[in-house]
Scaffold this active site. Structure first.
Site, PDB file in Angstrom:
ATOM      1  N   ASN A  10       0.834  -1.204   0.000  1.00 30.87           N
ATOM      2  CA  ASN A  10       0.000   0.000   0.000  1.00 30.87           C
ATOM      3  C   ASN A  10       0.869   1.254   0.000  1.00 30.87           C
ATOM      4  OD1 ASN A  10       0.623  -0.805   2.702  1.00 30.87           O
ATOM      5  ND2 ASN A  10      -0.973   0.509   3.524  1.00 30.87           N
ATOM      6  N   GLU A  54       0.408   5.254   0.618  1.00 29.01           N
ATOM      7  CA  GLU A  54      -0.487   6.332   1.078  1.00 29.01           C
ATOM      8  C   GLU A  54      -0.015   7.686   0.561  1.00 29.01           C
ATOM      9  OE1 GLU A  54      -2.123   4.043   5.055  1.00 29.01           O
ATOM     10  OE2 GLU A  54      -0.869   5.818   5.326  1.00 29.01           O
ATOM     11  N   ASN A  55      -0.819   8.696   0.856  1.00 33.91           N
ATOM     12  CA  ASN A  55      -0.530  10.045   0.375  1.00 33.91           C
ATOM     13  C   ASN A  55      -1.100  11.048   1.375  1.00 33.91           C
ATOM     14  OD1 ASN A  55      -1.020  12.555  -1.441  1.00 33.91           O
ATOM     15  ND2 ASN A  55       0.220  11.191  -2.695  1.00 33.91           N
ATOM     16  N   TYR A  94      -5.283  12.012   1.393  1.00 40.86           N
ATOM     17  CA  TYR A  94      -5.637  10.618   1.706  1.00 40.86           C
ATOM     18  C   TYR A  94      -6.254   9.805   0.559  1.00 40.86           C
ATOM     19  CZ  TYR A  94      -4.652  11.368   6.713  1.00 40.86           C
ATOM     20  OH  TYR A  94      -4.065  11.614   7.922  1.00 40.86           O
ATOM     21  N   GLU A 152      -3.192  -4.428  -3.032  1.00 34.44           N
ATOM     22  CA  GLU A 152      -3.738  -5.337  -4.057  1.00 34.44           C
ATOM     23  C   GLU A 152      -3.799  -4.658  -5.420  1.00 34.44           C
ATOM     24  OE1 GLU A 152      -4.973  -4.632  -1.079  1.00 34.44           O
ATOM     25  OE2 GLU A 152      -6.087  -6.304  -0.208  1.00 34.44           O
ATOM     26  N   CYS A 196     -10.804  -3.118  -4.064  1.00 31.65           N
ATOM     27  CA  CYS A 196      -9.855  -4.142  -4.523  1.00 31.65           C
ATOM     28  C   CYS A 196     -10.571  -5.415  -4.955  1.00 31.65           C
ATOM     29  CB  CYS A 196      -8.839  -4.445  -3.432  1.00 31.65           C
ATOM     30  SG  CYS A 196      -7.694  -3.080  -3.183  1.00 31.65           S
TER      31      CYS A 196
HETATM   32 ZN   LIG Z   1      -8.194  -2.175  -1.213  1.00 30.69          ZN
END
Ligand SMILES: [Zn+2]
Length: 162
Positions: A63, A65-66, A69, A76, A116
């Site tokens: 994953n 992030e930023n 958000y 995935e 996902c």
């Molecule tokens: Zn997801």
């Protein structure tokens, strides 16, 4: 006339990684290890995903992030984007997904979020092959789901667009 219908599916539950086949255990260990590469300074929830493709290639995702958000993307979908780029249209046999949370325990399986699930289903449709999901934390119980499709009943698919 009204009819009641039921949706149910079977999945496998294992007490821990020692009960998995050699390949599944290896994939889950890799998924655990790759959580280190997650960029999750906001949630501190590090997710790792490893795909075994039908051609034997192994692809990883984490994953990302930023600060804004909603820009963040799950492991995935990072993974599927890489798979589709590196080995377009090659079926995915299995994906192992693990996580490490700075805030809590990682002793039970987590499963993909709704977005996902949609993306996994589309990849199955695209390659016409099921994707097995191996879900487990850093320790403890593991779930194996035979096809991602089972996680998204009544899915919206490209069939609706015709
Ligand atoms: Zn997801």
């Amino acid at each position: 006339m009204m009819k009641e219908k039921k949706f149910e599916f079977e999945y496998e539950v294992y007490d821990d990684i020692s009960q998995l086949t050699e390949e599944d255990a290896w994939l889950l260990r890799e998924a655990r290890a790759v959580t280190e590469q997650a960029y999750a300074p906001y949630s501190n929830f590090h997710v790792g995903a490893i795909a075994m493709l039908e051609n034997g290639k192994v692809v990883a995702g984490t994953n990302q992030e930023n600060a804004s958000y909603p820009v963040g993307i799950c492991a995935e979908r990072v993974l599927l984007g890489s798979v589709a780029t590196l080995s377009p249209n090659v079926p995915v046999k299995s994906i192992a997904i693990s996580y490490n949370s700075a805030e809590g325990k990682s002793d039970h399986p987590i499963s993909p979020c709704g977005m996902c699930r949609q993306a996994l289903l589309e990849y199955e449709t695209r390659t016409t092959k099921p994707i097995r999901l191996i879900l487990g934390g850093m320790e403890g119980r593991i779930y194996i789901i035979k096809t991602a499709k089972q996680l998204l009943p009544f899915a919206f698919t490209s069939d609706e667009l015709i």
